[in-house]
Design a protein around this motif. Structure first.
Motif, PDB file in Angstrom:
ATOM      1  N   GLU A  32       0.811  -1.210   0.000  1.00 34.73           N
ATOM      2  CA  GLU A  32       0.000   0.000   0.000  1.00 34.73           C
ATOM      3  C   GLU A  32       0.847   1.265   0.000  1.00 34.73           C
ATOM      4  N   GLU A  62      -6.754  -4.887  -8.020  1.00 34.27           N
ATOM      5  CA  GLU A  62      -7.919  -4.486  -7.235  1.00 34.27           C
ATOM      6  C   GLU A  62      -7.410  -3.731  -6.017  1.00 34.27           C
ATOM      7  N   PHE A  63      -7.981  -2.551  -5.756  1.00 32.86           N
ATOM      8  CA  PHE A  63      -7.487  -1.684  -4.699  1.00 32.86           C
ATOM      9  C   PHE A  63      -8.614  -1.215  -3.790  1.00 32.86           C
ATOM     10  N   SER A  64      -8.253  -1.010  -2.530  1.00 31.05           N
ATOM     11  CA  SER A  64      -9.118  -0.338  -1.580  1.00 31.05           C
ATOM     12  C   SER A  64      -8.520   1.041  -1.361  1.00 31.05           C
ATOM     13  N   LYS A 122      -8.564   4.827   0.498  1.00 26.97           N
ATOM     14  CA  LYS A 122      -8.986   5.610   1.657  1.00 26.97           C
ATOM     15  C   LYS A 122      -8.849   7.061   1.230  1.00 26.97           C
ATOM     16  N   TYR A 139     -13.987   4.722   2.233  1.00 28.90           N
ATOM     17  CA  TYR A 139     -13.290   3.617   1.586  1.00 28.90           C
ATOM     18  C   TYR A 139     -14.044   3.249   0.319  1.00 28.90           C
ATOM     19  N   GLU A 157     -13.766   0.587  -3.162  1.00 27.33           N
ATOM     20  CA  GLU A 157     -13.107  -0.540  -3.824  1.00 27.33           C
ATOM     21  C   GLU A 157     -13.109  -0.280  -5.331  1.00 27.33           C
ATOM     22  N   GLY A 186     -11.096  -1.207  -9.415  1.00 28.83           N
ATOM     23  CA  GLY A 186     -10.305  -2.098 -10.246  1.00 28.83           C
ATOM     24  C   GLY A 186      -9.817  -1.371 -11.482  1.00 28.83           C
ATOM     25  N   HIS A 228      -3.968   3.993  -0.796  1.00 29.02           N
ATOM     26  CA  HIS A 228      -4.562   2.839  -1.450  1.00 29.02           C
ATOM     27  C   HIS A 228      -3.743   1.583  -1.209  1.00 29.02           C
ATOM     28  N   ASN A 284      -3.393  -2.682  -2.368  1.00 25.19           N
ATOM     29  CA  ASN A 284      -3.739  -3.754  -3.293  1.00 25.19           C
ATOM     30  C   ASN A 284      -4.423  -4.854  -2.484  1.00 25.19           C
ATOM     31  N   VAL A 285      -5.721  -5.047  -2.715  1.00 24.70           N
ATOM     32  CA  VAL A 285      -6.481  -6.058  -1.989  1.00 24.70           C
ATOM     33  C   VAL A 285      -6.713  -7.307  -2.832  1.00 24.70           C
ATOM     34  N   GLY A 286      -6.143  -7.327  -4.023  1.00 23.89           N
ATOM     35  CA  GLY A 286      -6.311  -8.487  -4.902  1.00 23.89           C
ATOM     36  C   GLY A 286      -5.241  -9.539  -4.671  1.00 23.89           C
TER      37      GLY A 286
END
Length: 134
Positions: free
Chosen positions: A52, A71-73, A75, A84, A86, A88, A103, A105-107
């Motif tokens: 991140e 894929e990103f979350s 803030k 927040y 989500e 892509g 941000h 990477n949540v993928g």
């Protein structure tokens, strides 16, 4: 000449984990340096899963982000008003000066984000919580 063209695959990638003074520990491709830009910063940021850029703000710089892969979350927002989101590939967002953003990477795959900032200033970041109106 007034212009420059590069292939991103031909621009060296820098591992920021080897530079103590520069967080975060990600890899970047400095397109601005390769193109000789004076008025804008332009980087490709590479994120392994879980990596991140922490929530921060800049005093002067406006930054535009565009997700190329992953894929990103996100803030986003002023301290105390963060949201927040989500996103892509194909998502874009803008962080104005003194507005917090970060941000992750949540993928499960590597993520790539194009970051464009102007003006091209040394603006290492502010703690958004210090900008809160009391």
């Amino acid at each position: 000449m007034g212009y420059e063209v590069v292939q991103t695959d031909d621009v060296p990638t820098t591992d920021l984990s080897k530079i103590d003074e520069v967080p975060p520990d990600l890899e970047i491709t400095a397109l601005d340096e390769a193109l000789g830009a004076d008025q804008v910063n332009c980087k490709l940021w590479y994120f392994e899963p879980g990596e991140e850029i922490r929530y921060h703000a800049h005093s002067q710089q406006e930054e535009l982000y565009y997700v190329l892969e992953g894929e990103f979350s996100l803030k986003l927002g002023r301290s105390g008003e963060e949201e927040y989101v989500e996103v892509g590939p194909g998502a874009a967002w803008l962080a104005k000066p003194e507005i917090g953003h970060g941000h992750r990477n949540v993928g499960d795959e590597r993520g790539v984000v194009l970051a464009v900032g102007a003006p091209a200033v040394e603006d290492p970041g502010l703690d958004p919580h210090s900008l809160r109106d009391e």
